[in-house]
Scaffold this motif. Structure first.
Motif, PDB file in Angstrom:
ATOM      1  N   ASP A   1       0.802  -1.218   0.000  1.00 15.52           N
ATOM      2  CA  ASP A   1       0.000   0.000   0.000  1.00 15.52           C
ATOM      3  C   ASP A   1       0.840   1.276   0.000  1.00 15.52           C
TER       4      ASP A   1
ATOM      5  N   GLU B   1      -5.266  -4.632   3.973  1.00 12.92           N
ATOM      6  CA  GLU B   1      -5.253  -3.913   2.686  1.00 12.92           C
ATOM      7  C   GLU B   1      -5.310  -4.923   1.525  1.00 12.92           C
TER       8      GLU B   1
ATOM      9  N   HIS C   1     -12.158   2.834   5.051  1.00  8.99           N
ATOM     10  CA  HIS C   1     -11.299   3.812   5.715  1.00  8.99           C
ATOM     11  C   HIS C   1     -12.050   4.979   6.343  1.00  8.99           C
TER      12      HIS C   1
ATOM     13  N   HIS D   1      -3.393   0.292  12.156  1.00  2.00           N
ATOM     14  CA  HIS D   1      -4.194   0.818  11.053  1.00  2.00           C
ATOM     15  C   HIS D   1      -5.068  -0.256  10.387  1.00  2.00           C
TER      16      HIS D   1
ATOM     17  N   VAL E   1      -9.090  -0.750   9.966  1.00  2.00           N
ATOM     18  CA  VAL E   1      -9.683  -0.798   8.624  1.00  2.00           C
ATOM     19  C   VAL E   1     -10.522  -2.067   8.462  1.00  2.00           C
TER      20      VAL E   1
END
Ligand SMILES: NC(=O)c1ccc[n+]([C@@H]2O[C@H](COP(=O)([O-])OP(=O)(O)OC[C@H]3O[C@@H](n4cnc5c(N)ncnc54)[C@H](O)[C@@H]3O)[C@@H](O)[C@H]2O)c1
Ligand SMILES: [Zn+2]
Length: 360
Positions: free
Chosen positions: A135, A183, A240, A260, A264
């Motif tokens: 990412d 992700e 997000h 993070h 998410v």
């Protein structure tokens, strides 16, 4: 996919090298005539990643090390000034090169520092976390945080190249791998249903290289079509809008603090709920997403008394404005839209849905 299919991935102005990538770096350094070379690390990547990089920097190329303290809390202007000052103290001119060796903190802040020092010097990204590989290091967004507002100061700037070496991931702890894996799940959900099928079948603790490669391809394909996020690139924000608000809320809650990707993952559950309500995602797809994500991530729901705080975070998010909250929502698994305006009531419903998932 056979390994020799993993050719470098072409972005608009640079390549993302995947195989024998550090050998390609060595060739790049020998071919270019940089006046000086700097390597930016954090305290962990100095220990775990620099020794490998050292072996690949050609003997006749001198470089100086700039090290920052590890951690998101250091992705700020003070550390950035430290980088600029070090460059200046070492007499770096516009023909200097900065190699960023680290996770998203190092690649984001290093790229920002390089893109602004003397109006921009060349930089290279060598991402060393799963999150940064799939990412952060691709797509040209650079930046730092200002107080608690993430990535609010930054530039769009493209590296000379990105070098991915998945061997770096062996020293990463499992929680960090799981964070980056969110992700990967997202890439399947927003762009490629058959990829999502594959993702579901593997063991996330040992992500196969071809998945990392495919994820970078997807991110790259999206960002090359829309480098400055005028439209399509917004699909990368799936999960997000709510995820960032959840991440911010738990930031100062000690043991509850989320990485993070963990936040998410929760955001994707809530936004899948909204996708079912607002943009036609089927109940069956919603159920697939919810049961898959909750089989990997601990479900940490937000207490109802904190909902107003969360909504405020969402309104202050730079993707939104003070009156409307916008989300990128799924139409089906593999297809995502963007710019769906969502009411506060719907946001609250989606947070309540997270509580029901937790209580299953
Ligand atoms: N620019 C973008 O498009 C983009 C996209 C996503 C995320 N980001 C940014 O990325 C950052 C998060 O990235 P991250 O999760 O990589 O965080 P990070 O850089 O803080 O790395 C996580 C931890 O792993 C350590 N580490 C790094 N590589 C290691 C290795 N190989 N072995 C052992 N430890 C290692 C780091 O020192 C750190 O403690 C956030 O600041 C986020 O805003 C940017
Ligand atoms: Zn993300």
């Amino acid at each position: 996919m056979k390994n020799n299919d993993m050719q470098p991935i072409q972005n608009l102005s640079y390549l993302v090298y995947f195989q024998n990538s550090l050998e390609h770096l060595a060739t790049f350094l020998l071919n270019k005539q940089y006046s000086q070379v700097f390597v930016l690390t954090d305290t962990n990547t100095t220990e775990y990643c620099l020794p490998t990089l050292r072996e690949h920097i050609p003997e006749n190329i001198r470089y100086d090390l700039i090290e920052i303290d590890a951690g998101e809390e250091n992705k700020n202007i003070d550390f950035c000034i430290g980088i600029w000052k070090t460059l200046l103290d070492f007499g770096a001119d516009r023909k200097a090169l900065l190699i960023n060796l680290g996770g998203g903190v190092v690649t984001d802040m290093g790229a920002f520092a390089a893109s602004t020092y003397k109006r921009g010097i060349d930089f290279i990204q060598i991402p060393t976390t799963l999150l940064a590989q799939v990412d952060a290091s691709v797509g040209g967004k650079t930046g730092i945080d200002l107080d608690t507002v993430k990535n609010i100061i930054g530039t769009f700037a493209q590296p000379q190249a990105v070098y991915i070496d998945t061997n770096f991931l062996t020293t990463l702890d499992t929680r960090q791998i799981r964070s980056g894996f969110a992700e990967i799940i997202k890439h399947g959900l927003i762009f490629d249903a058959s990829y999502f099928q594959k993702v579901q079948k593997i063991n996330w603790e040992a992500v196969p290289e071809e998945l990392i490669y495919r994820s970078i391809q997807i991110k790259n394909e999206v960002v090359t079509q829309d480098p400055t996020e005028q439209g399509l690139r917004k699909i990368l924000n799936f999960g997000h809008t709510i995820g960032h608000a959840i991440e911010s809320y738990f930031l100062d809650k000690r043991d509850l603090m989320l990485l993070h990707g963990e936040a998410v993952a929760l955001g994707m559950i809530s936004e899948a709920y909204l996708s079912n309500k607002l943009t036609g995602l089927s109940i069956a797809d919603l159920e697939t997403i919810v049961s898959y994500i909750s089989s990997i991530y601990p479900i940490q729901a937000v207490p109802q008394e904190a909902y107003t705080e969360l909504v405020t975070y969402m309104k202050n998010d730079k993707k939104n404005n003070l009156t409307q909250i916008s989300c990128s929502l799924l139409r089906t698994i593999g297809v995502c839209g963007y710019d769906s305006f969502v009411s506060e009531e719907d946001i609250i419903e989606s947070l309540n849905f997270l509580i029901t998932v937790k209580n299953r």
